[in-house]
Scaffold this motif. Structure first.
Motif, PDB file in Angstrom:
ATOM      1  N   THR A   1      51.128   5.045  47.715  1.00  0.00           N
ATOM      2  CA  THR A   1      51.055   4.523  45.756  1.00  0.00           C
ATOM      3  C   THR A   1      51.517   2.751  46.003  1.00  0.00           C
ATOM      4  O   THR A   1      50.982   2.507  44.878  1.00  0.00           O
ATOM      5  CB  THR A   1      53.067   5.269  45.342  1.00  0.00           C
TER       6      THR A   1
ATOM      7  N   GLY B   1      63.623   7.008  49.263  1.00  0.00           N
ATOM      8  CA  GLY B   1      64.093   6.362  48.220  1.00  0.00           C
ATOM      9  C   GLY B   1      63.152   8.018  47.220  1.00  0.00           C
ATOM     10  O   GLY B   1      63.280   9.358  48.217  1.00  0.00           O
ATOM     11  N   ASP B   2      62.379   7.948  46.221  1.00  0.00           N
ATOM     12  CA  ASP B   2      61.516   9.679  45.979  1.00  0.00           C
ATOM     13  C   ASP B   2      60.206   9.632  46.632  1.00  0.00           C
ATOM     14  O   ASP B   2      59.403   9.677  46.532  1.00  0.00           O
ATOM     15  CB  ASP B   2      61.163   9.525  44.662  1.00  0.00           C
ATOM     16  N   GLU B   3      59.977   8.555  47.602  1.00  0.00           N
ATOM     17  CA  GLU B   3      59.118   7.820  47.825  1.00  0.00           C
ATOM     18  C   GLU B   3      59.139   8.305  49.950  1.00  0.00           C
ATOM     19  O   GLU B   3      59.909   7.830  50.368  1.00  0.00           O
ATOM     20  CB  GLU B   3      57.998   6.676  47.874  1.00  0.00           C
TER      21      GLU B   3
ATOM     22  N   GLN C   1      62.193   8.619  54.441  1.00  0.00           N
ATOM     23  CA  GLN C   1      61.758   8.961  53.405  1.00  0.00           C
ATOM     24  C   GLN C   1      62.765   7.235  52.904  1.00  0.00           C
ATOM     25  O   GLN C   1      63.541   6.965  53.271  1.00  0.00           O
ATOM     26  CB  GLN C   1      63.478  10.186  53.081  1.00  0.00           C
TER      27      GLN C   1
ATOM     28  N   TRP D   1      53.329   3.246  51.164  1.00  0.00           N
ATOM     29  CA  TRP D   1      54.430   4.158  51.113  1.00  0.00           C
ATOM     30  C   TRP D   1      53.375   4.952  49.848  1.00  0.00           C
ATOM     31  O   TRP D   1      52.116   5.129  49.014  1.00  0.00           O
ATOM     32  CB  TRP D   1      55.387   3.712  50.217  1.00  0.00           C
TER      33      TRP D   1
ATOM     34  N   SER E   1      53.786   9.130  47.689  1.00  0.00           N
ATOM     35  CA  SER E   1      54.830  10.121  46.803  1.00  0.00           C
ATOM     36  C   SER E   1      54.828  11.214  48.060  1.00  0.00           C
ATOM     37  O   SER E   1      53.754  11.757  48.354  1.00  0.00           O
ATOM     38  CB  SER E   1      54.148  10.608  45.296  1.00  0.00           C
ATOM     39  N   GLU E   2      55.904  11.694  47.453  1.00  0.00           N
ATOM     40  CA  GLU E   2      55.798  13.615  48.153  1.00  0.00           C
ATOM     41  C   GLU E   2      54.650  14.915  48.666  1.00  0.00           C
ATOM     42  O   GLU E   2      54.153  15.047  49.249  1.00  0.00           O
ATOM     43  CB  GLU E   2      56.928  14.167  47.760  1.00  0.00           C
TER      44      GLU E   2
END
Length: 103
Positions: free
Chosen positions: A86, A47-49, A45, A9, A11-12
């Protein structure tokens, strides 16, 4: 044929960095491994990751061991990948390809 499956995973902000690393360094290394039959990097995608799923294909487990070493279920995560990701799976799974459909 054996499929080796692993997930990581990012981060954007660093997801594109990981994808570039896979497209260049990882694939360059794989092309030199005996029994390497192809690879796919899936991106989704989560969630935020961004979740990446890597599926690499090898002729057999002996070829996987040549690539990954004696503990062939241990994930190989290079420094460049560690900087972009991450978190990641420490272990990979291996599956015999039962059906392989191509156009």
């Amino acid at each position: 044929m054996i499929a080796r499956i692993w997930r990581g995973w990012a981060s954007e902000a660093t997801a594109d960095d990981y994808q570039r690393h896979y497209e260049t360094e990882v694939t360059d290394h794989l092309r030199h491994v005996s029994g390497f039959r192809g690879a796919r990097l899936l991106r989704s995608q989560d969630g935020d990751e961004v979740r990446f799923t890597s599926i690499t294909f090898f002729t057999g487990l002996a070829d996987v061991r040549e690539f990954a070493g004696d503990d062939h279920e241990q994930a190989l995560v290079e420094d460049a990948a560690r900087r972009a990701l991450t978190r990641w799976d420490d272990r990979v799974s291996h599956h015999e390809v039962a059906v392989d459909v191509r156009p």
